[in-house]
Design an enzyme around this catalytic site. Structure first.
Site, short mmCIF file in Angstrom:
data_model
loop_
_atom_site.label_atom_id
_atom_site.label_comp_id
_atom_site.label_asym_id
_atom_site.label_seq_id
_atom_site.Cartn_x
_atom_site.Cartn_y
_atom_site.Cartn_z
N ARG A 88 3.54 98.44 103.71
CA ARG A 88 3.14 99.40 102.68
C ARG A 88 2.46 98.74 101.49
O ARG A 88 2.05 99.44 100.56
CB ARG A 88 4.39 100.13 102.17
CG ARG A 88 4.65 101.48 102.85
CD ARG A 88 6.01 101.96 102.38
NE ARG A 88 6.18 103.36 102.27
CZ ARG A 88 7.02 104.07 103.06
NH1 ARG A 88 7.63 103.50 104.07
NH2 ARG A 88 7.20 105.33 102.83
N ARG A 127 11.86 119.51 105.22
CA ARG A 127 12.38 118.50 106.16
C ARG A 127 13.91 118.45 106.09
O ARG A 127 14.50 118.43 105.02
CB ARG A 127 11.81 117.12 105.84
CG ARG A 127 12.49 116.00 106.62
CD ARG A 127 11.65 114.76 106.71
NE ARG A 127 11.54 114.05 105.46
CZ ARG A 127 10.82 112.94 105.30
NH1 ARG A 127 10.16 112.43 106.33
NH2 ARG A 127 10.75 112.34 104.13
P1 ADP Z 1 7.11 110.65 107.90
O1 ADP Z 1 7.95 109.84 108.87
O2 ADP Z 1 5.66 110.30 107.96
O3 ADP Z 1 7.66 110.65 106.50
P2 ADP Z 1 8.22 112.96 109.32
O4 ADP Z 1 7.96 112.66 110.77
O5 ADP Z 1 9.62 112.82 108.83
O6 ADP Z 1 7.18 112.18 108.37
O7 ADP Z 1 7.69 114.46 109.07
C1 ADP Z 1 7.83 115.09 107.78
C2 ADP Z 1 8.18 116.58 107.95
O8 ADP Z 1 7.06 117.26 108.54
C3 ADP Z 1 9.38 116.82 108.89
O9 ADP Z 1 10.08 117.96 108.44
C4 ADP Z 1 8.70 117.10 110.24
O10 ADP Z 1 9.53 117.95 111.05
C5 ADP Z 1 7.41 117.80 109.81
N1 ADP Z 1 6.27 117.53 110.68
C6 ADP Z 1 6.01 116.38 111.37
N2 ADP Z 1 4.83 116.49 112.05
C7 ADP Z 1 4.35 117.72 111.75
C8 ADP Z 1 3.15 118.45 112.12
N3 ADP Z 1 2.24 117.90 112.93
N4 ADP Z 1 2.99 119.70 111.62
C9 ADP Z 1 3.92 120.24 110.79
N5 ADP Z 1 5.06 119.64 110.41
C10 ADP Z 1 5.26 118.39 110.88
P1 AMP Z 2 10.32 106.51 104.35
O1 AMP Z 2 11.54 106.94 105.10
O2 AMP Z 2 9.40 105.68 105.16
O3 AMP Z 2 9.62 107.69 103.68
O4 AMP Z 2 10.83 105.56 103.17
C1 AMP Z 2 11.73 106.03 102.19
C2 AMP Z 2 11.75 105.08 100.99
O5 AMP Z 2 12.20 103.79 101.41
C3 AMP Z 2 10.39 104.83 100.34
O6 AMP Z 2 10.04 105.83 99.39
C4 AMP Z 2 10.63 103.45 99.68
O7 AMP Z 2 11.41 103.56 98.51
C5 AMP Z 2 11.49 102.75 100.73
N1 AMP Z 2 10.65 102.03 101.72
C6 AMP Z 2 10.55 102.29 103.05
N2 AMP Z 2 9.71 101.44 103.64
C7 AMP Z 2 9.25 100.61 102.66
C8 AMP Z 2 8.32 99.53 102.63
N3 AMP Z 2 7.68 99.09 103.73
N4 AMP Z 2 8.11 98.92 101.43
C9 AMP Z 2 8.73 99.32 100.32
N5 AMP Z 2 9.59 100.34 100.28
C10 AMP Z 2 9.86 100.99 101.43
#
Ligand code: ADP
Ligand code: AMP
Length: 216
Positions: A88, A127
């Site tokens: 990141r 979510r």
């Molecule tokens: P990230 O890992 O990138 O933070 P997530 O996979 O947790 O994202 O997805 C974020 C939210 O959006 C979750 O509630 C998930 O169920 C929903 N989501 C994921 N893909 C899609 C999509 N293609 N369209 C709509 N909602 C989605």
């Molecule tokens: P995520 O589940 O990927 O949305 O990450 C949740 C939180 O964890 C982020 O908002 C950061 O605070 C921390 N985090 C996850 N991955 C990283 C990364 N590669 N570098 C720094 N912080 C991270």
């Protein structure tokens, strides 16, 4: 196959990683999941990370680099892995290059899941996730079969602390300032493929399969 799933918070990286994990048989390495597990376990690392995560800031590079370094040495990662939420920052990308080089490995593809900021706040407010197995739901698009319970293990679903609108805005700022510039790095190396993350999950999955050259 060694992949990076790239994109803003809420782009659907975890959702797609879980599908690819089953399909490719390569493990998902999510630094967010690792940090949340460390918090639940009450470890020193978890305590250190908590304040950054709750403020929507990135955790210091050395913390997440250490977590990834430990994992990619494991035999389960020998044949490949899916990086979700790492790297990141530029120092994280450089640390990844160095650790792969030491192992004679390299990244094969970087998949950027594109979703505009306007969609992210709504998405993340809907979510819910299973604190036990990590399965992610969306109250409208991917609801659990029984409200509030994980389909896989029946655990009560939770809303993440950092999925509040104010914190989501901070996380998006961090993404644009610190993470988005990495796209250029991977584009220059010819590794970057962009997919439309606003499509339904099946459509996004199909685009990723095509980008990886495994669509049949
Ligand atoms: P990230 O890992 O990138 O933070 P997530 O996979 O947790 O994202 O997805 C974020 C939210 O959006 C979750 O509630 C998930 O169920 C929903 N989501 C994921 N893909 C899609 C999509 N293609 N369209 C709509 N909602 C989605
Ligand atoms: P995520 O589940 O990927 O949305 O990450 C949740 C939180 O964890 C982020 O908002 C950061 O605070 C921390 N985090 C996850 N991955 C990283 C990364 N590669 N570098 C720094 N912080 C991270």
């Amino acid at each position: 196959m060694r992949l990076i799933l790239f994109g803003p918070p809420g782009a659907g990286k975890g959702t797609q990683a879980k599908r690819l994990e089953e399909e490719l048989g390569t493990p998902q390495l999510s630094t967010g999941d690792m940090l949340r597990a460390a918090r639940r376990g009450g470890t020193e690392l978890g305590k250190k990370a908590a304040a950054y995560m709750d403020a929507g800031k990135l955790v210091p590079d050395e913390v997440v680099v250490g977590l990834i370094e430990e994992r990619i040495q494991k035999p389960e990662c020998e044949k490949g892995f899916l990086l979700d939420g790492f790297p990141r920052t530029l120092p994280q990308a450089e640390a990844l290059d160095a650790m792969l080089e030491r192992r004679g490995q390299r990244i094969d593809h970087v998949i950027s899941i594109e979703v505009p900021d306007e969609d992210i706040v709504h998405r993340l407010s809907q979510r819910r996730s299973c604190p036990s197995c990590g399965t992610v739901y969306h109250l409208e698009h991917m609801p659990p079969k029984e409200p509030g319970r994980c389909d896989k293990d029946g655990t009560e679903l939770v809303q993440r602390e950092d999925d509040k609108p104010e914190t989501i805005k901070k996380r998006l700022e961090a993404f644009h300032a610190q993470t988005a510039p990495l796209k250029e790095l991977y584009r220059e190396r010819g590794l970057l493929k962009s997919v439309d993350g606003t499509k339904p999950p099946d459509g996004v999955h199909q685009e990723i399969r095509e980008a990886l050259g495994i669509a049949g």
